[in-house]
Enzyme design. Structure first.
Site, PDB file in Angstrom:
ATOM      1  N   GLY A 189       0.813  -1.207   0.000  1.00 34.70           N
ATOM      2  CA  GLY A 189       0.000   0.000   0.000  1.00 34.70           C
ATOM      3  C   GLY A 189       0.846   1.256   0.000  1.00 34.70           C
ATOM      4  O   GLY A 189       2.067   1.216   0.188  1.00 34.70           O
ATOM      5  N   GLU A 190       0.162   2.387  -0.241  1.00 31.41           N
ATOM      6  CA  GLU A 190       0.835   3.681  -0.224  1.00 31.41           C
ATOM      7  C   GLU A 190      -0.130   4.698   0.368  1.00 31.41           C
ATOM      8  O   GLU A 190      -1.290   4.768  -0.022  1.00 31.41           O
ATOM      9  CB  GLU A 190       1.239   4.107  -1.638  1.00 31.41           C
ATOM     10  CG  GLU A 190       2.034   5.401  -1.668  1.00 31.41           C
ATOM     11  CD  GLU A 190       2.572   5.712  -3.066  1.00 31.41           C
ATOM     12  OE1 GLU A 190       3.373   6.646  -3.198  1.00 31.41           O
ATOM     13  OE2 GLU A 190       2.170   5.015  -4.014  1.00 31.41           O
ATOM     14  N   GLY A 191       0.359   5.461   1.346  1.00 30.04           N
ATOM     15  CA  GLY A 191      -0.489   6.431   2.014  1.00 30.04           C
ATOM     16  C   GLY A 191       0.101   7.819   1.978  1.00 30.04           C
ATOM     17  O   GLY A 191       0.956   8.132   1.147  1.00 30.04           O
TER      18      GLY A 191
ATOM     19  N   LYS B 235       7.004   0.899   6.897  1.00 32.85           N
ATOM     20  CA  LYS B 235       6.631   2.083   6.126  1.00 32.85           C
ATOM     21  C   LYS B 235       7.879   2.888   5.801  1.00 32.85           C
ATOM     22  O   LYS B 235       8.649   3.246   6.685  1.00 32.85           O
ATOM     23  CB  LYS B 235       5.639   2.945   6.902  1.00 32.85           C
ATOM     24  CG  LYS B 235       5.219   4.194   6.139  1.00 32.85           C
ATOM     25  CD  LYS B 235       4.118   4.965   6.850  1.00 32.85           C
ATOM     26  CE  LYS B 235       2.789   4.269   6.713  1.00 32.85           C
ATOM     27  NZ  LYS B 235       1.668   5.094   7.224  1.00 32.85           N
TER      28      LYS B 235
ATOM     29  N   VAL C 134       4.173   1.153   2.040  1.00 33.33           N
ATOM     30  CA  VAL C 134       4.140   0.156   3.109  1.00 33.33           C
ATOM     31  C   VAL C 134       4.501  -1.213   2.527  1.00 33.33           C
ATOM     32  O   VAL C 134       3.973  -1.612   1.483  1.00 33.33           O
ATOM     33  CB  VAL C 134       2.748   0.094   3.767  1.00 33.33           C
ATOM     34  CG1 VAL C 134       2.750  -0.922   4.913  1.00 33.33           C
ATOM     35  CG2 VAL C 134       2.348   1.481   4.278  1.00 33.33           C
TER      36      VAL C 134
ATOM     37  N   PHE D 104       2.206   9.293   3.851  1.00 35.66           N
ATOM     38  CA  PHE D 104       3.597   9.504   4.222  1.00 35.66           C
ATOM     39  C   PHE D 104       4.567   8.482   3.670  1.00 35.66           C
ATOM     40  O   PHE D 104       5.728   8.459   4.043  1.00 35.66           O
ATOM     41  CB  PHE D 104       3.714   9.562   5.747  1.00 35.66           C
ATOM     42  CG  PHE D 104       2.846  10.630   6.314  1.00 35.66           C
ATOM     43  CD1 PHE D 104       3.150  11.961   6.111  1.00 35.66           C
ATOM     44  CD2 PHE D 104       1.690  10.318   6.990  1.00 35.66           C
ATOM     45  CE1 PHE D 104       2.337  12.963   6.592  1.00 35.66           C
ATOM     46  CE2 PHE D 104       0.868  11.313   7.478  1.00 35.66           C
ATOM     47  CZ  PHE D 104       1.192  12.646   7.282  1.00 35.66           C
ATOM     48  N   GLY D 105       4.127   7.612   2.793  1.00 39.68           N
ATOM     49  CA  GLY D 105       5.088   6.701   2.198  1.00 39.68           C
ATOM     50  C   GLY D 105       4.475   5.383   1.767  1.00 39.68           C
ATOM     51  O   GLY D 105       3.269   5.174   1.841  1.00 39.68           O
TER      52      GLY D 105
ATOM     53  N   ASP E 190      14.278  28.032   8.431  1.00 40.31           N
ATOM     54  CA  ASP E 190      14.404  28.972   7.313  1.00 40.31           C
ATOM     55  C   ASP E 190      13.638  28.463   6.095  1.00 40.31           C
ATOM     56  O   ASP E 190      14.157  28.437   4.972  1.00 40.31           O
ATOM     57  CB  ASP E 190      15.882  29.198   6.974  1.00 40.31           C
ATOM     58  CG  ASP E 190      16.109  30.501   6.214  1.00 40.31           C
ATOM     59  OD1 ASP E 190      15.224  31.382   6.253  1.00 40.31           O
ATOM     60  OD2 ASP E 190      17.174  30.650   5.588  1.00 40.31           O
TER      61      ASP E 190
END
Length: 361
Positions: free
Chosen positions: A101-103, A122, A108, A105-106, A196
């Site tokens: 899977g992919e969510g 993950k 899995v 934040f990255g 910054d």
């Protein structure tokens, strides 16, 4: 050891990666990741050109504290202490066949440990310029980083590269930057505050992926249990600096959130945070934009070089995020993790609307 994979996966605190760049504490208050004071503005200079930022109509609950490991003997229910080399081996160098899977934040990956346990790994998205090495000899202190070829975000907003960034490109860039800051705040070895965040420190690849760069003012954030802020001299760029940090000298990860909110307004409007050549009512971009937002004139905030039509509901949602990020008090600002989640939802809604428009043409 797969050095290339390591460089491509994780940004660790520069002090840990390159001991030659550890800064020397003078009064116990500073612990920079890369301390460079020559280009900074001191507190009095910053305050003299700072302006009050209007309040946000939104409020969010405080983010949960960072997870800390227990000192008791390890058990099957406690966090695993795996090396990067072991993770690479378990995932077969992050083979697509193991990805489940992919969510937000990255990606899995499903792997099986030696004791038979099946776990999910993950791999967080970074969107950070990669540090490849360093040199510290004689009076020379040199960093070696990847080369990002397509210039800065500010250059593109100014039209210096001949192409005007479309709304979808701007939204993707905003998400990329939010991913990079989320990584620094939550997934790095220690929490890192950039200090910054600005358009000239966002580099674009040929495919217009955004990468956060220039960690000259970055420093490690609070690491003690229950600690949420650190005291330090003010560093940053006028117009982007958190007003609470400016006023109190107390720095938190929410200081980066404020800077990100200013950057998000810059991405959408094309205007710099301080437009010195404009009249008094338009000089401070966040104040000008907030007045437009309150009156329901969100389309007037958009960069005039954007000729495409954008759904007003989408605009309201993304400006909601921007103005919540620049709330005067930190408790009213979302975490960068929450920002990413909300921007992903906005992108999903925007994509659906664009598909409907295409089908009706």
């Amino acid at each position: 050891m797969v050095a290339a994979t390591t460089a491509g996966m994780f940004l660790v605190c520069f002090e840990s990666l390159c001991p030659c760049f550890r800064s020397k504490r003078k009064d116990g208050s500073e612990d920079h990741v890369l301390a460079e004071h020559s280009n900074s503005l001191n507190s009095s200079e910053m305050r003299s050109i700072s302006d009050r930022i209007p309040g946000s109509p939104l409020r969010v609950p405080a983010s949960p504290s960072r997870f800390s490991l227990s000192s008791s003997p390890p058990s099957r229910n406690e966090p695993l202490n795996l090396s990067l080399e072991h993770v690479v081996k378990l995932t077969n160098n992050f083979a697509p066949a193991l990805m489940v899977g992919e969510g937000y934040f990255g990606k899995v990956y499903r792997v099986t440990l030696r004791d038979g346990r099946v776990v999910a790994i993950k791999r967080a998205k970074k969107n950070l310029v990669q540090l490849l090495g360093c040199i510290d000899k004689a009076n020379e202190r040199i960093l070696i980083t990847e080369y990002v070829s397509n210039g800065t975000l500010r250059e593109h907003l100014d039209g210096q590269h001949g192409l005007i960034l479309g709304f979808n490109q701007r939204l993707e860039i905003a998400i990329d930057v939010a991913h990079g800051l989320t990584y620094l705040h939550l997934y790095a070895e220690k929490p890192i505050i950039h200090r910054d965040v600005k358009s000239s420190n966002i580099l674009l690849t040929e495919g217009f992926m955004a990468k956060v760069s220039d960690f000259g003012f970055a420093r490690t954030g609070p690491t003690e249990p229950g600690q949420s802020q650190i005291q330090t001299d003010v560093r940053g760029t006028a117009g982007y600096v958190d007003p609470e940090y400016l006023r109190t000298n107390y720095l938190t990860i929410k200081s980066d959130v404020f800077s990100y909110g200013i950057l998000l307004l810059e991405i959408l409007s094309g205007r710099r945070p301080i437009e010195a050549r404009r009249g008094p009512t338009e000089r401070i971009t966040v104040r000008w934009a907030f007045n437009k937002y309150q009156r329901g004139n969100v389309r007037d905030i958009l960069d005039p070089m954007l000729t495409e039509a954008v759904n007003e509901d989408i605009l309201n949602k993304i400006f909601d995020v921007a103005f919540q990020c620049v709330a005067p008090t930190r408790e009213d600002r979302p975490s960068m993790k929450e920002v990413v989640e909300r921007l992903w939802k906005i992108r999903r809604d925007y994509t659906k609307i664009q598909r409907i428009i295409e089908l009706t043409l």
